[in-house]
Design a protein around this motif. Structure first.
Motif, short mmCIF file in Angstrom:
data_model
loop_
_atom_site.label_atom_id
_atom_site.label_comp_id
_atom_site.label_asym_id
_atom_site.label_seq_id
_atom_site.Cartn_x
_atom_site.Cartn_y
_atom_site.Cartn_z
N ARG A 164 0.86 -1.19 0.00
CA ARG A 164 0.00 0.00 0.00
C ARG A 164 0.89 1.23 0.00
NH1 ARG A 164 -2.28 -0.71 4.45
NH2 ARG A 164 -1.49 1.00 5.72
N THR A 165 0.83 1.99 -1.06
CA THR A 165 1.69 3.16 -1.19
C THR A 165 1.13 4.34 -0.40
OG1 THR A 165 0.58 4.06 -3.14
CG2 THR A 165 2.28 2.40 -3.53
N ALA A 166 1.94 5.40 -0.30
CA ALA A 166 1.51 6.61 0.41
C ALA A 166 0.30 7.25 -0.25
CB ALA A 166 2.67 7.61 0.47
N GLU A 167 0.14 6.97 -1.56
CA GLU A 167 -1.00 7.52 -2.30
C GLU A 167 -2.24 6.65 -2.18
OE1 GLU A 167 2.76 8.85 -3.37
OE2 GLU A 167 2.00 6.83 -3.81
N GLY A 168 -2.12 5.53 -1.45
CA GLY A 168 -3.27 4.65 -1.25
C GLY A 168 -3.44 3.59 -2.32
N LYS A 169 -2.49 3.48 -3.23
CA LYS A 169 -2.57 2.43 -4.24
C LYS A 169 -2.14 1.09 -3.65
CE LYS A 169 -1.55 5.50 -8.16
NZ LYS A 169 -0.62 5.77 -9.28
N HIS A 170 -2.68 0.00 -4.16
CA HIS A 170 -2.29 -1.34 -3.75
C HIS A 170 -1.58 -2.01 -4.92
CE1 HIS A 170 -5.28 -0.40 -0.68
NE2 HIS A 170 -4.75 -1.36 0.05
N LEU A 171 -0.27 -2.21 -4.75
CA LEU A 171 0.55 -2.74 -5.84
C LEU A 171 0.95 -4.18 -5.56
CD1 LEU A 171 2.97 0.29 -6.37
CD2 LEU A 171 0.80 -0.19 -7.53
N PRO A 172 0.68 -5.12 -6.47
CA PRO A 172 1.12 -6.50 -6.29
C PRO A 172 2.58 -6.68 -6.72
CG PRO A 172 -0.17 -6.31 -8.29
CD PRO A 172 -0.16 -4.95 -7.67
N ILE A 173 3.37 -7.35 -5.89
CA ILE A 173 4.78 -7.60 -6.18
C ILE A 173 4.99 -9.10 -6.29
CG2 ILE A 173 7.15 -7.24 -5.41
CD1 ILE A 173 5.62 -4.64 -5.92
N ALA A 174 5.51 -9.55 -7.42
CA ALA A 174 5.70 -10.98 -7.65
C ALA A 174 7.07 -11.46 -7.21
CB ALA A 174 5.48 -11.32 -9.12
N ALA A 175 8.08 -10.57 -7.22
CA ALA A 175 9.44 -10.97 -6.85
C ALA A 175 10.23 -9.73 -6.49
CB ALA A 175 10.12 -11.70 -8.01
N GLY A 176 11.26 -9.91 -5.64
CA GLY A 176 12.11 -8.78 -5.28
C GLY A 176 12.76 -8.99 -3.93
N GLU A 177 13.73 -8.13 -3.62
CA GLU A 177 14.37 -8.13 -2.31
C GLU A 177 13.56 -7.26 -1.37
OE1 GLU A 177 16.84 -9.82 -1.18
OE2 GLU A 177 17.39 -10.79 -3.06
N VAL A 178 13.21 -7.82 -0.21
CA VAL A 178 12.29 -7.15 0.71
C VAL A 178 13.04 -6.65 1.94
CG1 VAL A 178 10.26 -7.47 2.17
CG2 VAL A 178 10.37 -8.57 -0.08
N TYR A 179 12.77 -5.40 2.29
CA TYR A 179 13.35 -4.78 3.50
C TYR A 179 12.20 -4.24 4.34
CZ TYR A 179 17.54 -4.94 0.62
OH TYR A 179 18.56 -5.35 -0.19
#
Length: 270
Positions: free
Chosen positions: A245-260
């Motif tokens: 959930r971004t600061a703008e209120g969008k919900h973005l799906p992430i399929a892969a990546g390094e998570v912090y």
């Protein structure tokens, strides 16, 4: 003590190939699948010399750590098979909780050990990485999908210089051997593999996984190549994607990546 399946795994028909030392349990499992092995079968060692983790990182298991891979051959699409990693995390977390009871009794005056699941396929003790899970899949001769789930756990030693600081069971005061952990894991796998049910039970796996999720509701940054996405870890969706959930209120799906997560999210975003 030799490696052995748990009673529940034996009753369910699982088989075992144990090695004193091997390059990679995942490689052994997939090679057997190419040769016609149709599982369900575990490949396990306490010394792995040429294993790999996510993003082709080396995953070396010095003697005493646990390198284990389960081969399952099934009729499911690759996208469905990918969600089996969440069941694997739950199985390992369950086995670890069972075996850490004695250590938690000794820690009665302090916080008990708690194992958390980090998206997509890590098991943490606190904020330190204890185990990693790697899925590989390949279509075999009969047009079925051979899925190998590799589970590497730091039992006696942890690597240094990893993106997420690592720890071991021994460092946490959990004094069990790789063989004892594997027996508990093989039984827990039967339970959570059964709940997953070739993807039909992923809704329940998702519910159980979220109850043990590291960083849920916290700041998160995901690096995918040269791109960084920052926001709040909101949930995982019905396909296993992490939802930011971004600061703008969008919900973005992430399929892969390094998570912090948490304070490290600002480091990942830097």
């Amino acid at each position: 003590m030799a490696f052995a399946l748990g009673s529940r795994a034996i009753a369910a028909g699982y088989r075992l190939a144990a090695f004193d030392q091997v390059g990679s349990t995942n490689t052994e499992a997939m090679a057997r699948a190419r040769e016609g092995e149709r599982g369900s079968m575990w490949f396990v060692t306490s010394e792995q010399t040429a294993g790999k983790g996510r993003r082709q990182r080396a995953w070396i298991a010095p003697r005493g750590n646990l390198a284990s891979s389960i081969l399952e051959v099934m009729d499911v699409p690759p996208a469905t098979a990918a969600t089996l990693g969440f069941a694997a995390g739950l199985a390992l977390e369950s086995a670890l909780q069972k075996l850490s009871l004695e250590a938690n009794m000794r820690r009665a005056s302090s916080d008990p050990l708690k194992f958390l699941l980090k998206w997509p396929n890590d098991v943490l003790a606190g904020r330190q990485k204890l185990a990693g899970i790697l899925l590989e899949a390949e279509v075999v001769a009969d047009n079925r999908l051979a899925v190998v789930v590799g589970i590497g756990t730091n039992v006696v030693a942890a690597p240094e210089g990893t993106p997420t600081p690592a720890t071991s069971l021994a460092a946490l005061g959990v004094h069990v051997g790789a063989e004892e952990l594997f027996t508990a894991l093989s039984d827990a796998w039967v339970e959570f593999r059964g709940i997953w049910d070739n993807g039909r039970g992923f809704a329940e796996i998702r519910r159980l996984w979220l109850a043990r999720a590291a960083g849920l509701g916290e700041p998160v940054a995901i690096q995918t190549g040269a791109t960084t996405i920052a926001g709040t870890f909101d949930t995982i969706d019905e396909t296993g994607c992490l939802i930011v959930r971004t600061a703008e209120g969008k919900h973005l799906p992430i399929a892969a990546g390094e998570v912090y997560f948490g304070s490290a999210a600002s480091v990942g975003a830097a």
